[in-house]
Design a protein around this motif. Sequence first.
Motif, PDB file in Angstrom:
ATOM      1  N   ARG A 205       0.833  -1.216   0.000  1.00 27.94           N
ATOM      2  CA  ARG A 205       0.000   0.000   0.000  1.00 27.94           C
ATOM      3  C   ARG A 205       0.861   1.257   0.000  1.00 27.94           C
ATOM      4  N   ILE A 206       1.965   1.203   0.735  1.00 31.16           N
ATOM      5  CA  ILE A 206       2.802   2.404   0.855  1.00 31.16           C
ATOM      6  C   ILE A 206       3.482   2.731  -0.481  1.00 31.16           C
ATOM      7  N   HIS A 207       3.519   1.750  -1.382  1.00 38.78           N
ATOM      8  CA  HIS A 207       4.125   1.973  -2.706  1.00 38.78           C
ATOM      9  C   HIS A 207       3.078   2.132  -3.802  1.00 38.78           C
ATOM     10  N   GLY A 208       1.788   2.278  -3.415  1.00 38.48           N
ATOM     11  CA  GLY A 208       0.811   2.658  -4.430  1.00 38.48           C
ATOM     12  C   GLY A 208      -0.280   1.664  -4.753  1.00 38.48           C
ATOM     13  N   PHE A 209      -0.464   0.635  -3.946  1.00 40.37           N
ATOM     14  CA  PHE A 209      -1.509  -0.363  -4.207  1.00 40.37           C
ATOM     15  C   PHE A 209      -2.850   0.306  -4.494  1.00 40.37           C
ATOM     16  N   PRO A 210      -3.615  -0.144  -5.474  1.00 36.55           N
ATOM     17  CA  PRO A 210      -3.372  -1.334  -6.289  1.00 36.55           C
ATOM     18  C   PRO A 210      -2.589  -1.065  -7.574  1.00 36.55           C
ATOM     19  N   LEU A 211      -2.344   0.192  -7.929  1.00 40.18           N
ATOM     20  CA  LEU A 211      -1.714   0.456  -9.235  1.00 40.18           C
ATOM     21  C   LEU A 211      -0.869   1.718  -9.154  1.00 40.18           C
ATOM     22  N   ARG A 212       0.320   1.641  -9.706  1.00 40.10           N
ATOM     23  CA  ARG A 212       1.164   2.830  -9.797  1.00 40.10           C
ATOM     24  C   ARG A 212       1.795   2.889 -11.179  1.00 40.10           C
ATOM     25  N   ALA A 213       2.250   4.050 -11.533  1.00 38.76           N
ATOM     26  CA  ALA A 213       3.078   4.181 -12.729  1.00 38.76           C
ATOM     27  C   ALA A 213       4.521   3.940 -12.339  1.00 38.76           C
ATOM     28  N   VAL A 214       5.294   3.378 -13.272  1.00 35.15           N
ATOM     29  CA  VAL A 214       6.751   3.360 -13.136  1.00 35.15           C
ATOM     30  C   VAL A 214       7.296   3.942 -14.440  1.00 35.15           C
ATOM     31  N   VAL A 215       7.881   5.120 -14.325  1.00 36.69           N
ATOM     32  CA  VAL A 215       8.404   5.808 -15.512  1.00 36.69           C
ATOM     33  C   VAL A 215       9.908   5.588 -15.511  1.00 36.69           C
ATOM     34  N   PHE A 216      10.377   4.754 -16.424  1.00 39.79           N
ATOM     35  CA  PHE A 216      11.762   4.260 -16.394  1.00 39.79           C
ATOM     36  C   PHE A 216      12.767   5.394 -16.600  1.00 39.79           C
ATOM     37  N   GLY A 217      13.772   5.411 -15.747  1.00 36.83           N
ATOM     38  CA  GLY A 217      14.895   6.328 -15.934  1.00 36.83           C
ATOM     39  C   GLY A 217      14.609   7.759 -15.520  1.00 36.83           C
ATOM     40  N   TYR A 218      13.369   8.031 -15.130  1.00 42.68           N
ATOM     41  CA  TYR A 218      13.002   9.392 -14.725  1.00 42.68           C
ATOM     42  C   TYR A 218      13.094   9.530 -13.213  1.00 42.68           C
ATOM     43  N   ILE A 219      13.111  10.754 -12.773  1.00 42.47           N
ATOM     44  CA  ILE A 219      12.948  11.095 -11.366  1.00 42.47           C
ATOM     45  C   ILE A 219      11.742  10.337 -10.788  1.00 42.47           C
ATOM     46  N   GLY A 220      11.886   9.840  -9.571  1.00 40.54           N
ATOM     47  CA  GLY A 220      10.823   9.068  -8.940  1.00 40.54           C
ATOM     48  C   GLY A 220       9.474   9.761  -8.894  1.00 40.54           C
ATOM     49  N   ALA A 221       9.496  11.084  -8.832  1.00 40.60           N
ATOM     50  CA  ALA A 221       8.247  11.847  -8.691  1.00 40.60           C
ATOM     51  C   ALA A 221       7.245  11.586  -9.808  1.00 40.60           C
ATOM     52  N   ARG A 222       7.714  11.100 -10.971  1.00 35.36           N
ATOM     53  CA  ARG A 222       6.776  10.838 -12.081  1.00 35.36           C
ATOM     54  C   ARG A 222       6.121   9.467 -11.968  1.00 35.36           C
ATOM     55  N   SER A 223       6.667   8.618 -11.112  1.00 34.44           N
ATOM     56  CA  SER A 223       6.121   7.264 -10.974  1.00 34.44           C
ATOM     57  C   SER A 223       4.962   7.298  -9.981  1.00 34.44           C
ATOM     58  N   CYS A 224       3.905   7.915 -10.440  1.00 33.17           N
ATOM     59  CA  CYS A 224       2.724   8.245  -9.627  1.00 33.17           C
ATOM     60  C   CYS A 224       2.117   7.003  -8.962  1.00 33.17           C
ATOM     61  N   LYS A 225       1.883   7.094  -7.642  1.00 33.00           N
ATOM     62  CA  LYS A 225       1.276   5.996  -6.881  1.00 33.00           C
ATOM     63  C   LYS A 225      -0.236   6.171  -6.813  1.00 33.00           C
ATOM     64  N   TRP A 226      -0.936   5.097  -6.428  1.00 33.94           N
ATOM     65  CA  TRP A 226      -2.403   5.104  -6.315  1.00 33.94           C
ATOM     66  C   TRP A 226      -2.990   5.775  -7.564  1.00 33.94           C
ATOM     67  N   LEU A 227      -2.426   5.359  -8.689  1.00 34.74           N
ATOM     68  CA  LEU A 227      -2.757   5.946  -9.992  1.00 34.74           C
ATOM     69  C   LEU A 227      -4.194   5.597 -10.371  1.00 34.74           C
ATOM     70  N   TYR A 228      -5.046   6.588 -10.493  1.00 29.11           N
ATOM     71  CA  TYR A 228      -6.455   6.283 -10.767  1.00 29.11           C
ATOM     72  C   TYR A 228      -6.945   6.913 -12.063  1.00 29.11           C
ATOM     73  N   ARG A 229      -6.126   7.783 -12.644  1.00 28.48           N
ATOM     74  CA  ARG A 229      -6.570   8.415 -13.880  1.00 28.48           C
ATOM     75  C   ARG A 229      -5.368   8.756 -14.749  1.00 28.48           C
ATOM     76  N   ILE A 230      -5.521   8.527 -16.048  1.00 26.18           N
ATOM     77  CA  ILE A 230      -4.490   8.918 -17.016  1.00 26.18           C
ATOM     78  C   ILE A 230      -5.171   9.729 -18.091  1.00 26.18           C
ATOM     79  N   LYS A 231      -4.711  10.950 -18.242  1.00 23.67           N
ATOM     80  CA  LYS A 231      -5.325  11.838 -19.229  1.00 23.67           C
ATOM     81  C   LYS A 231      -4.268  12.203 -20.261  1.00 23.67           C
ATOM     82  N   VAL A 232      -4.552  11.965 -21.519  1.00 24.28           N
ATOM     83  CA  VAL A 232      -3.595  12.341 -22.558  1.00 24.28           C
ATOM     84  C   VAL A 232      -3.827  13.813 -22.890  1.00 24.28           C
ATOM     85  N   ILE A 233      -2.758  14.585 -22.789  1.00 24.10           N
ATOM     86  CA  ILE A 233      -2.876  16.040 -22.972  1.00 24.10           C
ATOM     87  C   ILE A 233      -1.820  16.546 -23.945  1.00 24.10           C
ATOM     88  N   GLN A 234      -1.989  17.767 -24.329  1.00 21.92           N
ATOM     89  CA  GLN A 234      -1.026  18.446 -25.195  1.00 21.92           C
ATOM     90  C   GLN A 234       0.000  19.149 -24.296  1.00 21.92           C
TER      91      GLN A 234
END
Lengths: 487, 487
Positions: free
Chosen positions: B294-323
């Motif tokens: 849970r402390i690492h984002g259960f049930p779903l998180r992003a892992v953005v490879f090679g990037y700063i950890g801050a982009r690997s969003c935890k408890w990820l519930y929405r993904i919006k494609v934007i410009q």
Amino acid sequence: MATETPLSGSIADFPFKDSAPFFAEERKGWKGYVEWEKYPEKKKQAAETLAQYKFPHPPEFQLEPIPQQNPLLEGVRWKQYHYAMGSTLKDAPEISWKYVQKEKSEDMLHVLQFPYNGEPPRSRLVETELTNNKDHFVRNHGGIPEIEEDAFELELDGLVNEPKNLTMADLKNEKLFPRQSTVVSIQCSGTRRIEQIHEYPGDGDELINAPWGEGAIGTARWTGVSLASVIKHCGGLKTSSGHPETEMHVELYGADTYFKKGQVMNYVVSAPWRKVKFDEVLLAFEMNGDPLPRIHGFPLRAVVFGYIGARSCKWLYRIKVIQGPSQAPVQKKEYLYYSPQIGKHNAMYSNGFSIQDMPVSSAIMTPLDKEQIIHDGKITLRGWAYSGGGRWPEWVEVSADGGSVWYKVPHDRMSKKYFYGWRVWSIDVPVEYEGWLEFCCRTWDCALNTQPTFVRSAWNFDLHVTPLAIASRFTPSIARDLLQRRD
Amino acid sequence: MATETPLSGSIADFPFKDSAPFFAEERKGWKGYVEWEKYPEKKKQAAETLAQYKFPHPPEFQLEPIPQQNPLLEGVRWKQYHYAMGSTLKDAPEISWKYVQKEKSEDMLHVLQFPYNGEPPRSRLVETELTNNKDHFVRNHGGIPEIEEDAFELELDGLVNEPKNLTMADLKNEKLFPRQSTVVSIQCSGTRRIEQIHEYPGDGDELINAPWGEGAIGTARWTGVSLASVIKHCGGLKTSSGHPETEMHVELYGADTYFKKGQVMNYVVSAPWRKVKFDEVLLAFEMNGDPLPRIHGFPLRAVVFGYIGARSCKWLYRIKVIQGPSQAPVQKKEYLYYSPQIGKHNAMYSNGFSIQDMPVSSAIMTPLDKEQIIHDGKITLRGWAYSGGGRWPEWVEVSADGGSVWYKVPHDRMSKKYFYGWRVWSIDVPVEYEGWLEFCCRTWDCALNTQPTFVRSAWNFDLHVTPLAIASRFTPSIARDLLQRRD
């Protein structure tokens, strides 16, 4: 054809043996191309021929100042290798020099006359974001094959499902292949090598490679087709459990002839499939909107984005999909980066790292070293900044005092960002006093990598990749008002 | 729930206002999640609530040694923000601490108690190539939403052709999405910040972020599905001439509540489409083969490879494609890298660079600083080396004399290479004398980038990214034979 600068190390002085061999040109309309890779017996005969001669010992400069002449180095040994190969290749040095005269600016600095290595005058290189084709540096490894476009065929084989030969008309057929046009900087890993040579001349018996300055980099809009789409056209990769996609490389064959320790071969290198898949390997036939100049690989060359220039194979006539990196000497025995603990006594090909992605680097191009400047409180510096692997240079800083105080180049004095291109920059640095100034620059790329500080941090046995921040311009500066008071 | 360590900054001391609001939980089975981004009026009400209180001034340590206590910092202010939000979020600090006790090792160094920031003991971190889940560093930005897997839905919207909601059962359905499993290091840009703090304590009125050591990095085999395949499942990108693929980003929404300058919001960041396309954005539901803690984002998180950890969003519930990149405060106003000319008097959000790809870095984990060592002519050093953006660390060097003589870590003392993972290493450094040794390390990645030498070269106002080579371990060493002669 009249060349004003004579070619030294002339063929007239070469003691031809009676047994000079005849190696037929492989294809009609392909002059100066001998196919070596398919004929082991021909390679063997060529090696035996070379073994009959005593060539000048490499290198041609050691432990003394690099001569102030242009060309800096003549490449007599390499000319003679070609003379020895008989009628098919003996004119290669002469033909190469002809294209230097024809396709490059008159005032190029000829670092090596043959194989031709040249860089443009420092100040002009950073006047434009895209380098004029005539000013783009050249690092050739042999002669320049003269291939007629209509006679050209690219061979695709190895681990593809449908090996094919493609003509230039096929490659230019937009119904078969979408056109790709990308701004890419190509950089020789020898850029700024002169600074490593100055600080570490060695023992005098090492092979010191071409003494490049800051101009072994250039930027063009390259147009052609993505190798990914060409391989798709060939039915895609022939993968299997033993040959996973992740381990595949594309081996690139150049039609020039290359010599290495008495062996004769074509110029062969490779890049990982990963690069191809990401559309980072272009088969280019245009350079800044013009047909590729012959000296840059006409009719077709590879451009491998963000990698050392050596992978961007010219006169590209064959692409073979293979398992693992190429075992060819240019890939395995050249362009190696040794850690600083390794020198001539313990260097082995196997403990060098094969340079692919280029690191972040930058250079001041004007003022020139030891140029005397009369200033009104500021001095304008111009230069370039680059990083490989799809990372743009984010900002540049300069110092006028050897790296104590750093000024950031203003946003609007840096050229546009590209994933694979350099940025040229300029800045007016405040200077309040007169006397010797030590200008230096450093850059950060978008991954926040920056340059190591001293040559000492980056020195390596083969003198590749010189990305240090300090080590640049000593400029005697005089304040104009002081000058006037003296008058 | 038994917690042995009490939670300081307790809710009992918080002067609740009569007007404490009630923000309903958005969905059944989602505890501690308030949806802010869809309800501007709710955000406004929350901001008005916060404005009624006087919170402790940030930061909680300034110009004096960081207290030798665990937790180092309490985060009283952030706890109080959550208390002020009323019944739905007031227990967030308590719940967060509960999961620290449950899911993390007992001997974690709690850099910040709430939002929980913690790193493992230095020596244990590099004992294994993959970090035990209990030892993996945590940098949370708010509470830990408790979401039931069966109740979870991921929302995909924005510039996709077929916006969809997906359950965890959908995401785990291998007929819909091939499973991807990749070894990835996640690193906080604050890693080794303590070294920047030591050398540049500031004027005492800046915001100094969490004083991380060398342990704000961890490596796991993350398993889930590639965001690329999920977006393909949603009919692909909705591109047009005005919205080219190259300019698109994926905006990632976390279910935790985030506070920034009196405003209340969800945790929102973004990554460019380019990363998604290259299969470098994973929607992960397993960490080293176990369900995501849970402390690492259960049930779903992003892992953005090679990037700063801050982009690997935890408890990820929405993904919006934007410009373009997200305009959300975490993306635009946090995790900025300022050039060294910028300090508190001229820093603006707009002149910072939003950190994405991480640079090359390394650290010595043992011996510890000032640890006394009795040696027999050599001392064993252990550490890690990492580079972002798909570049593996190629080799590591260490010095026992502050950077004069460098030893290369033997090939067989470095763990396996991964595109996106660190390498742990060890080396026995020859030491002939007794006295203070200054150990330091540096690494080269496969693009031949290396670390700048001094803190001074990399200091930046927000104290992010500390990749310097020198600045490490001072170790008083005593040769055993000298010790024996004294006895």
